[in-house]
Scaffold this motif. Sequence first.
Motif, PDB file in Angstrom:
ATOM      1  N   LEU A  30      27.859 -12.208   6.098  1.00 59.05           N
ATOM      2  CA  LEU A  30      29.008 -11.928   5.240  1.00 59.05           C
ATOM      3  C   LEU A  30      28.976 -12.769   3.972  1.00 59.05           C
ATOM      4  N   LEU A  31      28.560 -14.021   4.101  1.00 57.18           N
ATOM      5  CA  LEU A  31      28.514 -14.901   2.941  1.00 57.18           C
ATOM      6  C   LEU A  31      27.458 -14.455   1.941  1.00 57.18           C
ATOM      7  N   CYS A  32      26.253 -14.148   2.442  1.00 57.69           N
ATOM      8  CA  CYS A  32      25.179 -13.707   1.544  1.00 57.69           C
ATOM      9  C   CYS A  32      25.516 -12.373   0.898  1.00 57.69           C
ATOM     10  N   ALA A  33      26.166 -11.486   1.644  1.00 57.32           N
ATOM     11  CA  ALA A  33      26.582 -10.207   1.065  1.00 57.32           C
ATOM     12  C   ALA A  33      27.562 -10.443  -0.077  1.00 57.32           C
ATOM     13  N   ALA A  34      28.482 -11.394   0.107  1.00 60.55           N
ATOM     14  CA  ALA A  34      29.448 -11.694  -0.949  1.00 60.55           C
ATOM     15  C   ALA A  34      28.747 -12.214  -2.199  1.00 60.55           C
ATOM     16  N   VAL A  35      27.733 -13.047  -2.024  1.00 58.61           N
ATOM     17  CA  VAL A  35      26.986 -13.580  -3.159  1.00 58.61           C
ATOM     18  C   VAL A  35      26.301 -12.454  -3.925  1.00 58.61           C
ATOM     19  N   VAL A  36      25.667 -11.528  -3.198  1.00 53.58           N
ATOM     20  CA  VAL A  36      24.955 -10.421  -3.843  1.00 53.58           C
ATOM     21  C   VAL A  36      25.941  -9.465  -4.502  1.00 53.58           C
ATOM     22  N   PHE A  37      27.103  -9.232  -3.858  1.00 54.20           N
ATOM     23  CA  PHE A  37      28.122  -8.368  -4.455  1.00 54.20           C
ATOM     24  C   PHE A  37      28.574  -8.894  -5.812  1.00 54.20           C
ATOM     25  N   ARG A  38      28.731 -10.203  -5.919  1.00 54.82           N
ATOM     26  CA  ARG A  38      29.263 -10.802  -7.137  1.00 54.82           C
ATOM     27  C   ARG A  38      28.253 -10.829  -8.271  1.00 54.82           C
ATOM     28  N   ALA A  39      26.976 -10.717  -7.932  1.00 57.30           N
ATOM     29  CA  ALA A  39      25.935 -10.813  -8.954  1.00 57.30           C
ATOM     30  C   ALA A  39      25.835  -9.490  -9.713  1.00 57.30           C
ATOM     31  N   PRO A  40      25.657  -9.531 -11.025  1.00 54.36           N
ATOM     32  CA  PRO A  40      25.473  -8.288 -11.791  1.00 54.36           C
ATOM     33  C   PRO A  40      24.157  -7.633 -11.440  1.00 54.36           C
ATOM     34  N   VAL A  41      24.129  -6.312 -11.427  1.00 52.03           N
ATOM     35  CA  VAL A  41      22.918  -5.563 -11.128  1.00 52.03           C
ATOM     36  C   VAL A  41      22.197  -5.260 -12.429  1.00 52.03           C
ATOM     37  N   ALA A  42      21.003  -5.819 -12.565  1.00 51.11           N
ATOM     38  CA  ALA A  42      20.215  -5.570 -13.770  1.00 51.11           C
ATOM     39  C   ALA A  42      19.636  -4.163 -13.725  1.00 51.11           C
ATOM     40  N   ARG A  43      19.611  -3.493 -14.869  1.00 54.74           N
ATOM     41  CA  ARG A  43      19.075  -2.134 -14.927  1.00 54.74           C
ATOM     42  C   ARG A  43      17.645  -2.162 -15.412  1.00 54.74           C
ATOM     43  N   GLY A  44      16.717  -1.958 -14.464  1.00 53.71           N
ATOM     44  CA  GLY A  44      15.318  -1.857 -14.844  1.00 53.71           C
ATOM     45  C   GLY A  44      14.717  -3.147 -15.313  1.00 53.71           C
ATOM     46  N   ALA A  45      15.400  -4.287 -15.088  1.00 48.93           N
ATOM     47  CA  ALA A  45      14.864  -5.543 -15.569  1.00 48.93           C
ATOM     48  C   ALA A  45      14.108  -6.242 -14.484  1.00 48.93           C
ATOM     49  N   VAL A  46      13.052  -6.903 -14.858  1.00 47.98           N
ATOM     50  CA  VAL A  46      12.271  -7.696 -13.923  1.00 47.98           C
ATOM     51  C   VAL A  46      12.271  -9.107 -14.476  1.00 47.98           C
ATOM     52  N   ASP A  47      13.428  -9.730 -14.451  1.00 42.88           N
ATOM     53  CA  ASP A  47      13.699 -11.006 -15.071  1.00 42.88           C
ATOM     54  C   ASP A  47      12.471 -11.695 -15.666  1.00 42.88           C
ATOM     55  N   ARG A  48      11.744 -12.445 -14.853  1.00 44.06           N
ATOM     56  CA  ARG A  48      10.640 -13.238 -15.371  1.00 44.06           C
ATOM     57  C   ARG A  48       9.298 -12.659 -14.957  1.00 44.06           C
ATOM     58  N   ALA A  49       9.336 -11.528 -14.255  1.00 42.71           N
ATOM     59  CA  ALA A  49       8.100 -11.016 -13.693  1.00 42.71           C
ATOM     60  C   ALA A  49       7.415  -9.996 -14.571  1.00 42.71           C
ATOM     61  N   LEU A  63       0.829  -1.203   0.000  1.00 41.66           N
ATOM     62  CA  LEU A  63       0.000   0.000   0.000  1.00 41.66           C
ATOM     63  C   LEU A  63       0.864   1.253   0.000  1.00 41.66           C
ATOM     64  N   TRP A  64       1.996   1.213   0.735  1.00 43.21           N
ATOM     65  CA  TRP A  64       2.906   2.363   0.717  1.00 43.21           C
ATOM     66  C   TRP A  64       3.366   2.640  -0.715  1.00 43.21           C
ATOM     67  N   SER A  65       3.684   1.589  -1.454  1.00 41.93           N
ATOM     68  CA  SER A  65       4.208   1.792  -2.812  1.00 41.93           C
ATOM     69  C   SER A  65       3.176   2.417  -3.729  1.00 41.93           C
ATOM     70  N   ARG A  66       1.898   2.328  -3.355  1.00 41.64           N
ATOM     71  CA  ARG A  66       0.841   2.951  -4.161  1.00 41.64           C
ATOM     72  C   ARG A  66       0.490   4.353  -3.647  1.00 41.64           C
ATOM     73  N   ASP A 114      10.125  -5.061  -3.945  1.00 45.38           N
ATOM     74  CA  ASP A 114       8.979  -4.313  -4.461  1.00 45.38           C
ATOM     75  C   ASP A 114       9.237  -3.769  -5.856  1.00 45.38           C
ATOM     76  N   GLU A 115      10.444  -3.246  -6.094  1.00 42.53           N
ATOM     77  CA  GLU A 115      10.723  -2.616  -7.383  1.00 42.53           C
ATOM     78  C   GLU A 115      11.122  -3.632  -8.454  1.00 42.53           C
ATOM     79  N   SER A 116      11.268  -4.901  -8.077  1.00 46.40           N
ATOM     80  CA  SER A 116      11.735  -5.917  -9.019  1.00 46.40           C
ATOM     81  C   SER A 116      10.615  -6.674  -9.707  1.00 46.40           C
ATOM     82  N   VAL A 117       9.363  -6.433  -9.294  1.00 46.28           N
ATOM     83  CA  VAL A 117       8.261  -7.225  -9.841  1.00 46.28           C
ATOM     84  C   VAL A 117       7.156  -6.318 -10.353  1.00 46.28           C
ATOM     85  N   ALA A 118       6.260  -6.910 -11.112  1.00 44.36           N
ATOM     86  CA  ALA A 118       5.097  -6.182 -11.603  1.00 44.36           C
ATOM     87  C   ALA A 118       4.156  -5.860 -10.450  1.00 44.36           C
ATOM     88  N   GLU A 119       3.295  -4.890 -10.682  1.00 43.51           N
ATOM     89  CA  GLU A 119       2.441  -4.381  -9.607  1.00 43.51           C
ATOM     90  C   GLU A 119       1.569  -5.454  -8.975  1.00 43.51           C
TER      91      GLU A 119
END
Length: 426
Positions: free
Chosen positions: A397-416, A138-141, A346-351
Amino acid sequence: MSPSSPAPSRAPSYAAVLRTPHAARAFGSALLGRLSYGMVPLSLMLAVNDVTGSYSVAGTVMALFGATSVFLSPARAALIDRYGPRRALPPMAGSYAVLLAALAYVTWRPGAPPVLLGVLAMTAGVCTPPLGPVMRTLWSRLVPERELLRRAYSLDGVAEELLFVTGPLLVGVVIGLTVPAAGVAIGSVLVLVGTLALVSSPALRGGGAAPATAKEAGAGQDAPGRQRLLGVVGVRHAALVAAAVGLCLGGLDLLVVAFAEQHGRGSAAAWVLAALSAGSAVGGLAHGAVPWRASNRARLPWPAVGLGAALAVAGLSPDVYVLAGVVAAAGVFVAPALTTAYLVADESVAEGVRTRAGAWVNTAVNAGSSVGTAAVGLLVDRLSPVVCFAVAAVPALLCAAVVFRAPVARGAVDRAGTARDSVSRP
Protein backbone atom coordinates in the motif's frame (compact mmCIF):
# COMPACT_ATOMS: atom_id res chain seq x y z
CA MET A 1 5.57 1.04 -32.05
CA SER A 2 4.22 4.48 -31.23
CA PRO A 3 1.46 4.95 -28.67
CA SER A 4 -0.58 6.57 -31.41
CA SER A 5 -0.23 3.58 -33.70
CA PRO A 6 -3.50 1.92 -34.69
CA ALA A 7 -4.61 -1.15 -32.87
CA PRO A 8 -3.41 -4.44 -34.29
CA SER A 9 -5.65 -5.92 -36.96
CA ARG A 10 -6.06 -9.23 -35.15
CA ALA A 11 -6.86 -9.83 -31.50
CA PRO A 12 -3.71 -10.97 -29.73
CA SER A 13 -3.78 -14.32 -27.95
CA TYR A 14 -1.44 -16.62 -26.09
CA ALA A 15 -1.46 -18.93 -29.10
CA ALA A 16 -0.36 -15.99 -31.25
CA VAL A 17 2.54 -15.42 -28.86
CA LEU A 18 3.75 -18.98 -29.28
CA ARG A 19 3.21 -18.87 -33.05
CA THR A 20 5.70 -16.01 -33.32
CA PRO A 21 8.64 -17.35 -35.34
CA HIS A 22 11.21 -19.09 -33.10
CA ALA A 23 9.39 -17.99 -29.90
CA ALA A 24 8.19 -21.43 -28.78
CA ARG A 25 11.64 -23.00 -29.00
CA ALA A 26 13.36 -20.12 -27.21
CA PHE A 27 10.68 -20.01 -24.52
CA GLY A 28 10.78 -23.76 -23.96
CA SER A 29 14.57 -23.72 -23.72
CA ALA A 30 14.53 -20.88 -21.20
CA LEU A 31 11.88 -22.65 -19.12
CA LEU A 32 13.94 -25.83 -19.07
CA GLY A 33 16.91 -23.91 -17.70
CA ARG A 34 14.76 -21.97 -15.24
CA LEU A 35 13.30 -25.18 -13.83
CA SER A 36 16.70 -25.54 -12.20
CA TYR A 37 15.94 -22.46 -10.09
CA GLY A 38 12.82 -24.18 -8.78
CA MET A 39 14.75 -27.30 -7.78
CA VAL A 40 18.21 -26.23 -6.63
CA PRO A 41 17.44 -24.10 -3.53
CA LEU A 42 15.37 -26.77 -1.76
CA SER A 43 17.65 -29.60 -2.92
CA LEU A 44 20.75 -27.76 -1.74
CA MET A 45 19.27 -26.87 1.63
CA LEU A 46 18.22 -30.47 2.25
CA ALA A 47 21.55 -31.82 1.00
CA VAL A 48 23.61 -29.53 3.25
CA ASN A 49 21.46 -30.31 6.25
CA ASP A 50 21.72 -34.01 5.42
CA VAL A 51 25.53 -34.09 5.37
CA THR A 52 26.19 -31.65 8.22
CA GLY A 53 23.25 -32.40 10.49
CA SER A 54 22.94 -28.67 11.15
CA TYR A 55 20.12 -26.34 10.18
CA SER A 56 22.39 -23.44 11.10
CA VAL A 57 24.99 -24.47 8.51
CA ALA A 58 22.27 -25.13 5.93
CA GLY A 59 20.77 -21.69 6.56
CA THR A 60 24.15 -19.96 6.29
CA VAL A 61 25.03 -21.76 3.07
CA MET A 62 21.67 -20.87 1.53
CA ALA A 63 22.02 -17.25 2.64
CA LEU A 64 25.39 -17.03 0.87
CA PHE A 65 24.00 -18.70 -2.24
CA GLY A 66 20.90 -16.50 -2.31
CA ALA A 67 22.68 -13.23 -1.58
CA THR A 68 25.25 -13.56 -4.34
CA SER A 69 22.66 -14.86 -6.80
CA VAL A 70 20.15 -12.08 -6.14
CA PHE A 71 22.29 -9.01 -5.57
CA LEU A 72 24.73 -9.64 -8.41
CA SER A 73 21.94 -10.22 -10.93
CA PRO A 74 22.18 -6.67 -12.40
CA ALA A 75 25.94 -7.09 -12.86
CA ARG A 76 25.47 -10.34 -14.76
CA ALA A 77 22.71 -8.73 -16.81
CA ALA A 78 25.10 -5.90 -17.67
CA LEU A 79 27.43 -8.50 -19.21
CA ILE A 80 24.50 -9.82 -21.27
CA ASP A 81 23.68 -6.31 -22.49
CA ARG A 82 27.31 -5.59 -23.31
CA TYR A 83 28.34 -8.83 -25.04
CA GLY A 84 25.02 -10.39 -26.03
CA PRO A 85 23.53 -13.63 -24.65
CA ARG A 86 25.26 -15.89 -27.18
CA ARG A 87 28.67 -14.84 -25.85
CA ALA A 88 27.90 -14.17 -22.19
CA LEU A 89 25.42 -16.89 -21.21
CA PRO A 90 27.42 -20.08 -21.98
CA PRO A 91 30.36 -19.20 -19.67
CA MET A 92 27.95 -18.29 -16.87
CA ALA A 93 25.84 -21.41 -17.28
CA GLY A 94 28.89 -23.63 -17.65
CA SER A 95 30.51 -22.28 -14.48
CA TYR A 96 27.22 -22.46 -12.58
CA ALA A 97 26.60 -26.05 -13.68
CA VAL A 98 30.13 -27.15 -12.75
CA LEU A 99 29.84 -25.58 -9.30
CA LEU A 100 26.44 -27.19 -8.73
CA ALA A 101 27.91 -30.53 -9.77
CA ALA A 102 30.72 -29.98 -7.27
CA LEU A 103 28.18 -29.22 -4.55
CA ALA A 104 26.26 -32.37 -5.45
CA TYR A 105 29.46 -34.40 -5.24
CA VAL A 106 30.56 -33.10 -1.84
CA THR A 107 27.05 -33.42 -0.36
CA TRP A 108 26.43 -36.94 -1.63
CA ARG A 109 27.98 -38.38 1.56
CA PRO A 110 28.38 -36.97 5.09
CA GLY A 111 31.55 -35.21 6.14
CA ALA A 112 31.72 -32.17 3.85
CA PRO A 113 33.45 -29.19 5.55
CA PRO A 114 30.98 -26.32 6.11
CA VAL A 115 33.53 -23.77 4.85
CA LEU A 116 33.88 -25.63 1.54
CA LEU A 117 30.11 -25.79 1.18
CA GLY A 118 29.83 -22.06 1.82
CA VAL A 119 32.53 -21.17 -0.69
CA LEU A 120 31.07 -23.39 -3.40
CA ALA A 121 27.53 -22.12 -2.81
CA MET A 122 28.60 -18.47 -2.79
CA THR A 123 30.63 -18.90 -6.00
CA ALA A 124 27.74 -20.70 -7.68
CA GLY A 125 25.46 -17.80 -6.78
CA VAL A 126 27.89 -15.39 -8.43
CA CYS A 127 27.61 -17.32 -11.72
CA THR A 128 23.82 -17.83 -11.84
CA PRO A 129 22.77 -17.09 -15.45
CA PRO A 130 19.92 -14.52 -15.64
CA LEU A 131 17.67 -16.60 -17.89
CA GLY A 132 14.49 -14.80 -16.82
CA PRO A 133 15.68 -11.28 -17.71
CA VAL A 134 17.23 -12.59 -20.94
CA MET A 135 13.97 -14.23 -22.01
CA ARG A 136 11.96 -11.11 -21.22
CA THR A 137 14.35 -9.00 -23.29
CA LEU A 138 14.06 -11.53 -26.09
CA TRP A 139 10.26 -11.32 -25.94
CA SER A 140 10.47 -7.56 -26.48
CA ARG A 141 12.41 -8.21 -29.69
CA LEU A 142 10.46 -11.20 -30.99
CA VAL A 143 6.93 -9.90 -30.48
CA PRO A 144 6.01 -7.06 -32.87
CA GLU A 145 2.90 -5.67 -31.11
CA ARG A 146 2.60 -4.07 -27.68
CA GLU A 147 -0.60 -5.95 -26.79
CA LEU A 148 1.00 -9.19 -27.86
CA LEU A 149 4.08 -8.31 -25.81
CA ARG A 150 1.91 -7.88 -22.72
CA ARG A 151 0.51 -11.35 -23.31
CA ALA A 152 4.00 -12.72 -23.77
CA TYR A 153 5.11 -11.23 -20.44
CA SER A 154 1.99 -12.57 -18.73
CA LEU A 155 2.59 -16.04 -20.15
CA ASP A 156 6.23 -15.87 -19.07
CA GLY A 157 5.28 -14.80 -15.54
CA VAL A 158 2.66 -17.51 -15.11
CA ALA A 159 5.03 -20.18 -16.45
CA GLU A 160 7.73 -19.04 -14.04
CA GLU A 161 5.24 -19.18 -11.17
CA LEU A 162 4.37 -22.76 -12.08
CA LEU A 163 8.05 -23.69 -12.29
CA PHE A 164 8.53 -22.66 -8.68
CA VAL A 165 5.63 -24.92 -7.74
CA THR A 166 6.76 -27.83 -9.91
CA GLY A 167 10.41 -27.63 -8.83
CA PRO A 168 9.85 -28.48 -5.15
CA LEU A 169 7.42 -31.26 -6.13
CA LEU A 170 10.12 -32.80 -8.32
CA VAL A 171 12.58 -32.50 -5.42
CA GLY A 172 10.12 -34.46 -3.30
CA VAL A 173 10.11 -37.21 -5.91
CA VAL A 174 13.90 -37.22 -6.12
CA ILE A 175 14.52 -37.47 -2.39
CA GLY A 176 11.98 -40.28 -2.24
CA LEU A 177 14.21 -42.25 -4.60
CA THR A 178 17.72 -41.14 -3.66
CA VAL A 179 19.70 -38.51 -1.70
CA PRO A 180 18.90 -34.75 -1.88
CA ALA A 181 22.23 -34.08 -3.61
CA ALA A 182 20.76 -35.75 -6.70
CA GLY A 183 18.36 -32.81 -6.99
CA VAL A 184 21.34 -30.43 -7.10
CA ALA A 185 22.96 -32.57 -9.82
CA ILE A 186 19.76 -32.60 -11.86
CA GLY A 187 19.56 -28.82 -11.50
CA SER A 188 23.06 -28.44 -12.91
CA VAL A 189 22.10 -30.48 -15.99
CA LEU A 190 18.84 -28.58 -16.52
CA VAL A 191 20.44 -25.15 -16.46
CA LEU A 192 23.26 -26.14 -18.80
CA VAL A 193 21.04 -27.91 -21.33
CA GLY A 194 18.38 -25.16 -21.24
CA THR A 195 20.93 -22.37 -21.67
CA LEU A 196 22.74 -24.05 -24.54
CA ALA A 197 19.42 -24.76 -26.26
CA LEU A 198 18.42 -21.10 -25.81
CA VAL A 199 21.63 -19.60 -27.21
CA SER A 200 21.56 -22.01 -30.17
CA SER A 201 17.93 -21.22 -31.03
CA PRO A 202 17.16 -19.31 -34.26
CA ALA A 203 15.77 -16.48 -32.15
CA LEU A 204 19.32 -15.67 -31.07
CA ARG A 205 21.21 -16.97 -34.09
CA GLY A 206 19.25 -14.50 -36.21
CA GLY A 207 20.42 -11.57 -34.13
CA GLY A 208 17.34 -11.41 -31.97
CA ALA A 209 19.36 -10.16 -29.01
CA ALA A 210 22.55 -8.65 -30.27
CA PRO A 211 25.21 -7.06 -28.09
CA ALA A 212 24.59 -3.45 -27.20
CA THR A 213 26.22 -0.71 -29.20
CA ALA A 214 28.61 1.56 -27.36
CA LYS A 215 25.91 4.24 -27.14
CA GLU A 216 23.31 1.81 -25.82
CA ALA A 217 25.73 0.25 -23.34
CA GLY A 218 26.32 3.69 -21.90
CA ALA A 219 22.63 4.45 -21.50
CA GLY A 220 21.62 4.90 -17.91
CA GLN A 221 25.11 5.83 -16.73
CA ASP A 222 26.44 9.03 -15.21
CA ALA A 223 29.62 10.84 -16.22
CA PRO A 224 32.07 8.60 -14.33
CA GLY A 225 30.38 5.61 -16.01
CA ARG A 226 28.54 4.20 -13.02
CA GLN A 227 25.23 2.58 -13.81
CA ARG A 228 22.26 4.75 -12.86
CA LEU A 229 19.33 2.73 -14.12
CA LEU A 230 17.51 3.30 -10.85
CA GLY A 231 17.69 7.00 -11.71
CA VAL A 232 15.21 6.27 -14.50
CA VAL A 233 11.76 6.94 -13.05
CA GLY A 234 10.09 4.00 -14.78
CA VAL A 235 12.74 1.53 -13.65
CA ARG A 236 12.75 2.93 -10.12
CA HIS A 237 8.97 2.69 -9.80
CA ALA A 238 8.93 -0.81 -11.29
CA ALA A 239 11.62 -1.96 -8.85
CA LEU A 240 9.79 -0.30 -5.96
CA VAL A 241 6.52 -2.12 -6.71
CA ALA A 242 8.40 -5.39 -7.25
CA ALA A 243 10.20 -4.97 -3.92
CA ALA A 244 6.87 -4.32 -2.22
CA VAL A 245 5.39 -7.48 -3.72
CA GLY A 246 8.45 -9.42 -2.58
CA LEU A 247 8.15 -8.02 0.96
CA CYS A 248 4.49 -9.04 1.09
CA LEU A 249 5.11 -12.53 -0.27
CA GLY A 250 8.11 -13.18 1.99
CA GLY A 251 6.07 -12.22 5.03
CA LEU A 252 3.01 -14.11 3.83
CA ASP A 253 4.87 -17.42 3.53
CA LEU A 254 5.83 -17.33 7.20
CA LEU A 255 2.48 -15.98 8.35
CA VAL A 256 0.61 -18.79 6.61
CA VAL A 257 2.75 -21.40 8.36
CA ALA A 258 2.27 -19.69 11.75
CA PHE A 259 -1.50 -19.29 11.20
CA ALA A 260 -1.93 -22.94 10.21
CA GLU A 261 0.02 -24.15 13.25
CA GLN A 262 -1.94 -21.90 15.61
CA HIS A 263 -5.16 -23.45 14.30
CA GLY A 264 -3.82 -26.99 14.66
CA ARG A 265 -3.59 -27.53 10.90
CA GLY A 266 0.14 -27.20 10.24
CA SER A 267 0.06 -29.46 7.18
CA ALA A 268 -2.55 -27.21 5.57
CA ALA A 269 0.03 -24.45 5.09
CA ALA A 270 1.23 -26.11 1.89
CA TRP A 271 -2.29 -26.03 0.46
CA VAL A 272 -2.77 -22.38 1.37
CA LEU A 273 0.49 -21.48 -0.39
CA ALA A 274 -0.59 -23.59 -3.36
CA ALA A 275 -3.77 -21.49 -3.46
CA LEU A 276 -1.57 -18.40 -3.64
CA SER A 277 0.25 -19.79 -6.69
CA ALA A 278 -3.01 -20.86 -8.32
CA GLY A 279 -4.46 -17.39 -7.80
CA SER A 280 -1.33 -15.83 -9.27
CA ALA A 281 -1.55 -18.05 -12.35
CA VAL A 282 -5.21 -17.17 -12.90
CA GLY A 283 -4.52 -13.48 -12.35
CA GLY A 284 -1.58 -13.52 -14.74
CA LEU A 285 -3.53 -15.17 -17.54
CA ALA A 286 -6.50 -12.86 -17.03
CA HIS A 287 -4.25 -9.80 -16.97
CA GLY A 288 -2.75 -10.76 -20.30
CA ALA A 289 -6.16 -11.40 -21.84
CA VAL A 290 -7.75 -8.03 -21.00
CA PRO A 291 -7.30 -5.27 -23.62
CA TRP A 292 -6.28 -2.52 -21.20
CA ARG A 293 -6.74 1.08 -22.30
CA ALA A 294 -4.56 2.61 -19.58
CA SER A 295 -0.79 2.59 -20.02
CA ASN A 296 1.45 0.20 -18.12
CA ARG A 297 2.74 3.04 -15.94
CA ALA A 298 -0.78 4.15 -15.05
CA ARG A 299 -1.72 0.58 -14.08
CA LEU A 300 1.50 -0.18 -12.19
CA PRO A 301 0.35 0.63 -8.62
CA TRP A 302 -3.14 -0.90 -8.81
CA PRO A 303 -2.22 -4.60 -8.43
CA ALA A 304 -0.10 -3.64 -5.41
CA VAL A 305 -3.18 -1.99 -3.87
CA GLY A 306 -5.20 -5.16 -4.44
CA LEU A 307 -2.47 -7.34 -2.94
CA GLY A 308 -2.15 -5.13 0.13
CA ALA A 309 -5.90 -5.01 0.70
CA ALA A 310 -6.22 -8.78 0.41
CA LEU A 311 -3.39 -9.36 2.89
CA ALA A 312 -4.97 -7.00 5.40
CA VAL A 313 -8.24 -8.96 5.14
CA ALA A 314 -6.43 -12.33 5.40
CA GLY A 315 -5.59 -11.68 9.05
CA LEU A 316 -9.33 -11.69 9.87
CA SER A 317 -9.79 -15.27 8.59
CA PRO A 318 -11.45 -17.52 11.18
CA ASP A 319 -9.85 -20.73 9.89
CA VAL A 320 -7.41 -22.06 7.27
CA TYR A 321 -10.17 -22.67 4.71
CA VAL A 322 -11.17 -19.03 4.64
CA LEU A 323 -7.49 -18.07 4.73
CA ALA A 324 -6.86 -20.21 1.63
CA GLY A 325 -9.65 -18.39 -0.22
CA VAL A 326 -8.40 -14.94 0.75
CA VAL A 327 -4.78 -15.85 -0.05
CA ALA A 328 -5.89 -17.14 -3.46
CA ALA A 329 -7.57 -13.76 -4.02
CA ALA A 330 -4.33 -12.04 -3.01
CA GLY A 331 -2.46 -14.22 -5.49
CA VAL A 332 -4.62 -12.87 -8.32
CA PHE A 333 -2.72 -9.59 -8.03
CA VAL A 334 0.81 -11.02 -7.82
CA ALA A 335 1.51 -11.97 -11.44
CA PRO A 336 -0.14 -8.80 -12.85
CA ALA A 337 1.95 -6.65 -10.50
CA LEU A 338 5.22 -8.27 -11.54
CA THR A 339 4.30 -8.47 -15.23
CA THR A 340 3.44 -4.78 -15.30
CA ALA A 341 6.65 -3.93 -13.43
CA TYR A 342 8.73 -5.80 -16.01
CA LEU A 343 6.87 -4.10 -18.86
CA VAL A 344 7.38 -0.64 -17.37
CA ALA A 345 11.09 -1.29 -16.84
CA ASP A 346 11.45 -2.60 -20.38
CA GLU A 347 9.71 0.35 -22.04
CA SER A 348 11.53 2.94 -19.91
CA VAL A 349 15.06 2.32 -21.16
CA ALA A 350 17.03 2.14 -24.37
CA GLU A 351 17.31 -1.19 -26.12
CA GLY A 352 20.87 -1.92 -25.03
CA VAL A 353 20.09 -1.96 -21.29
CA ARG A 354 16.76 -3.78 -21.14
CA THR A 355 18.22 -6.96 -19.68
CA ARG A 356 19.78 -4.93 -16.88
CA ALA A 357 16.52 -3.05 -16.24
CA GLY A 358 14.61 -6.33 -15.98
CA ALA A 359 17.30 -7.71 -13.67
CA TRP A 360 16.78 -4.80 -11.28
CA VAL A 361 13.09 -5.68 -11.03
CA ASN A 362 14.00 -9.34 -10.52
CA THR A 363 16.51 -8.40 -7.82
CA ALA A 364 13.99 -6.16 -6.10
CA VAL A 365 11.34 -8.86 -5.74
CA ASN A 366 13.80 -11.49 -4.52
CA ALA A 367 15.50 -9.14 -2.08
CA GLY A 368 12.12 -7.96 -0.84
CA SER A 369 11.04 -11.55 -0.23
CA SER A 370 14.11 -12.25 1.90
CA VAL A 371 13.68 -9.07 3.93
CA GLY A 372 9.95 -9.69 4.34
CA THR A 373 10.52 -13.17 5.76
CA ALA A 374 13.15 -11.89 8.19
CA ALA A 375 11.01 -8.93 9.31
CA VAL A 376 7.86 -10.97 9.90
CA GLY A 377 9.93 -13.57 11.71
CA LEU A 378 10.69 -10.91 14.33
CA LEU A 379 7.01 -10.05 14.74
CA VAL A 380 5.08 -13.29 14.47
CA ASP A 381 5.74 -14.40 18.06
CA ARG A 382 5.06 -10.95 19.50
CA LEU A 383 1.93 -9.73 17.73
CA SER A 384 -1.48 -11.17 16.89
CA PRO A 385 -2.10 -12.65 13.41
CA VAL A 386 -4.42 -9.75 12.56
CA VAL A 387 -1.69 -7.22 13.26
CA CYS A 388 1.00 -9.28 11.49
CA PHE A 389 -1.05 -9.60 8.31
CA ALA A 390 -1.80 -5.88 8.43
CA VAL A 391 1.91 -5.10 8.80
CA ALA A 392 2.68 -7.39 5.85
CA ALA A 393 0.19 -5.41 3.75
CA VAL A 394 1.83 -2.04 4.47
CA PRO A 395 4.71 -2.25 1.91
CA ALA A 396 2.35 -2.82 -1.01
CA LEU A 397 0.00 0.00 0.00
CA LEU A 398 2.82 2.40 0.81
CA CYS A 399 4.73 1.79 -2.43
CA ALA A 400 1.51 2.09 -4.43
CA ALA A 401 0.88 5.47 -2.80
CA VAL A 402 4.38 6.64 -3.76
CA VAL A 403 3.89 5.60 -7.40
CA PHE A 404 0.40 7.14 -7.50
CA ARG A 405 1.78 10.50 -6.40
CA ALA A 406 4.57 10.53 -8.97
CA PRO A 407 3.85 12.20 -12.34
CA VAL A 408 3.73 9.85 -15.31
CA ALA A 409 6.25 10.87 -17.94
CA ARG A 410 5.05 10.59 -21.53
CA GLY A 411 7.54 8.72 -23.65
CA ALA A 412 10.47 9.93 -21.58
CA VAL A 413 13.39 7.79 -20.62
CA ASP A 414 14.81 10.16 -18.04
CA ARG A 415 18.54 9.49 -18.17
CA ALA A 416 18.53 6.39 -20.30
CA GLY A 417 18.28 8.00 -23.71
CA THR A 418 15.65 7.59 -26.39
CA ALA A 419 12.15 6.68 -25.30
CA ARG A 420 10.99 3.29 -26.36
CA ASP A 421 7.63 4.65 -27.38
CA SER A 422 9.30 6.78 -30.05
CA VAL A 423 11.31 3.94 -31.52
CA SER A 424 9.98 1.54 -34.13
CA ARG A 425 10.20 -2.03 -32.94
CA PRO A 426 11.80 -4.62 -35.23
